[in-house]
Scaffold this motif. Structure first.
Motif, PDB file in Angstrom:
ATOM      1  N   THR A  34       0.840  -1.189   0.000  1.00 41.87           N
ATOM      2  CA  THR A  34       0.000   0.000   0.000  1.00 41.87           C
ATOM      3  C   THR A  34       0.880   1.245   0.000  1.00 41.87           C
ATOM      4  O   THR A  34       1.780   1.366   0.830  1.00 41.87           O
ATOM      5  CB  THR A  34      -0.906   0.026   1.240  1.00 41.87           C
ATOM      6  OG1 THR A  34      -1.589  -1.230   1.347  1.00 41.87           O
ATOM      7  CG2 THR A  34      -1.922   1.151   1.151  1.00 41.87           C
ATOM      8  N   PHE A  69      -6.629   0.251   6.520  1.00 39.19           N
ATOM      9  CA  PHE A  69      -5.984  -0.646   5.565  1.00 39.19           C
ATOM     10  C   PHE A  69      -5.070  -1.666   6.260  1.00 39.19           C
ATOM     11  O   PHE A  69      -4.247  -2.305   5.605  1.00 39.19           O
ATOM     12  CB  PHE A  69      -5.201   0.177   4.536  1.00 39.19           C
ATOM     13  CG  PHE A  69      -6.103   0.910   3.581  1.00 39.19           C
ATOM     14  CD1 PHE A  69      -6.555   0.304   2.428  1.00 39.19           C
ATOM     15  CD2 PHE A  69      -6.509   2.204   3.855  1.00 39.19           C
ATOM     16  CE1 PHE A  69      -7.389   0.973   1.559  1.00 39.19           C
ATOM     17  CE2 PHE A  69      -7.346   2.891   2.987  1.00 39.19           C
ATOM     18  CZ  PHE A  69      -7.782   2.262   1.834  1.00 39.19           C
ATOM     19  N   ASN A 162     -13.515   4.245   3.522  1.00 37.50           N
ATOM     20  CA  ASN A 162     -13.847   2.819   3.579  1.00 37.50           C
ATOM     21  C   ASN A 162     -14.806   2.449   2.443  1.00 37.50           C
ATOM     22  O   ASN A 162     -14.674   1.385   1.843  1.00 37.50           O
ATOM     23  CB  ASN A 162     -14.447   2.464   4.938  1.00 37.50           C
ATOM     24  CG  ASN A 162     -14.562   0.969   5.126  1.00 37.50           C
ATOM     25  OD1 ASN A 162     -13.693   0.207   4.715  1.00 37.50           O
ATOM     26  ND2 ASN A 162     -15.646   0.546   5.758  1.00 37.50           N
ATOM     27  N   LYS A 165     -12.775   2.066  -0.648  1.00 36.83           N
ATOM     28  CA  LYS A 165     -12.052   0.796  -0.569  1.00 36.83           C
ATOM     29  C   LYS A 165     -12.977  -0.367  -0.923  1.00 36.83           C
ATOM     30  O   LYS A 165     -12.608  -1.263  -1.685  1.00 36.83           O
ATOM     31  CB  LYS A 165     -11.485   0.638   0.839  1.00 36.83           C
ATOM     32  CG  LYS A 165     -10.701  -0.626   1.059  1.00 36.83           C
ATOM     33  CD  LYS A 165     -10.185  -0.684   2.488  1.00 36.83           C
ATOM     34  CE  LYS A 165     -10.225  -2.091   2.954  1.00 36.83           C
ATOM     35  NZ  LYS A 165     -10.540  -2.293   4.309  1.00 36.83           N
ATOM     36  N   TRP A 181      -6.858  -7.025   5.149  1.00 40.24           N
ATOM     37  CA  TRP A 181      -7.774  -5.918   4.928  1.00 40.24           C
ATOM     38  C   TRP A 181      -9.221  -6.340   5.102  1.00 40.24           C
ATOM     39  O   TRP A 181     -10.120  -5.554   4.954  1.00 40.24           O
ATOM     40  CB  TRP A 181      -7.597  -5.347   3.538  1.00 40.24           C
ATOM     41  CG  TRP A 181      -6.347  -4.567   3.394  1.00 40.24           C
ATOM     42  CD1 TRP A 181      -5.297  -4.501   4.248  1.00 40.24           C
ATOM     43  CD2 TRP A 181      -6.007  -3.747   2.302  1.00 40.24           C
ATOM     44  NE1 TRP A 181      -4.333  -3.690   3.762  1.00 40.24           N
ATOM     45  CE2 TRP A 181      -4.738  -3.205   2.562  1.00 40.24           C
ATOM     46  CE3 TRP A 181      -6.644  -3.403   1.129  1.00 40.24           C
ATOM     47  CZ2 TRP A 181      -4.103  -2.357   1.685  1.00 40.24           C
ATOM     48  CZ3 TRP A 181      -5.999  -2.552   0.255  1.00 40.24           C
ATOM     49  CH2 TRP A 181      -4.754  -2.022   0.544  1.00 40.24           C
TER      50      TRP A 181
END
Length: 182
Positions: A34, A69, A162, A165, A181
């Motif tokens: 990441t 994350f 979020n 994501k 994750w």
């Protein structure tokens, strides 16, 4: 080229790098999955020479972003487009900065990039080289952590990130490279 070699190149070739304009280079794991990218370091960040986003008011927000994350400052890689803290944010050579950020991405080879700056996002998505380099990297764009401070809504900020994501998770099953994750 290694990150160390790139950092030396930045220090020796950057037209704005002087003792008055100290740099804050990327921080974290050079093999991170990441990568977080911001615009430029705050003056305090270059004084303390620590991870971008971990100085001043954005620190508590960015710590929650990292946790979202399942990352730490040491496990992720965090950097800025501009490496120098410059008065009035006048970048001497933005092309040089972008070129070095692209090299940095190529060296780290993250699976996910989270761009936390509208300005940087605009620069990156219009760059053909960035689009080529990130062809197999998932990229999330979100606003800078300071926006949560300004709006006094840190929980809303984290919830929004979020959601971004989750959109990528649903489309790609990307996050099966580690169960951390999930």
């Amino acid at each position: 080229m290694s990150i160390e070699e790139l950092n030396n190149e930045i220090k020796t070739k950057c037209c704005t790098f002087t003792e008055q304009h100290r740099t804050l280079l990327g921080y974290g794991n050079h093999q991170a999955k990441t990568m977080f990218i911001g615009e430029s370091p705050a003056p305090k960040g270059t004084e303390e020479n620590i991870c971008p986003f971990l100085t001043g008011k954005s620190r508590p927000v960015f710590l929650r972003v990292l946790a979202l994350f399942n990352e730490t400052a040491e496990s992720a890689y965090t950097t800025n487009l501009v490496k120098c803290s410059i008065p009035n944010q006048k970048i001497g050579n933005p092309t040089f900065c972008l070129k070095n950020l692209l090299k940095e991405i190529s060296i780290i080879k993250p699976k996910v990039i989270i761009v936390l700056s509208a300005t940087v996002w605009t620069d990156l998505i219009s760059d053909d080289e960035f689009n080529k380099i990130t062809k197999h990297i998932k990229v999330i764009h979100y606003v800078h952590p300071m926006s949560a401070i300004y709006s006094n809504d840190i929980d809303g900020y984290i919830e929004g990130l979020n959601n971004e994501k989750k959109k990528i998770e649903r489309k790609t099953n990307l996050f099966d490279f580690t169960s951390s994750w999930m």
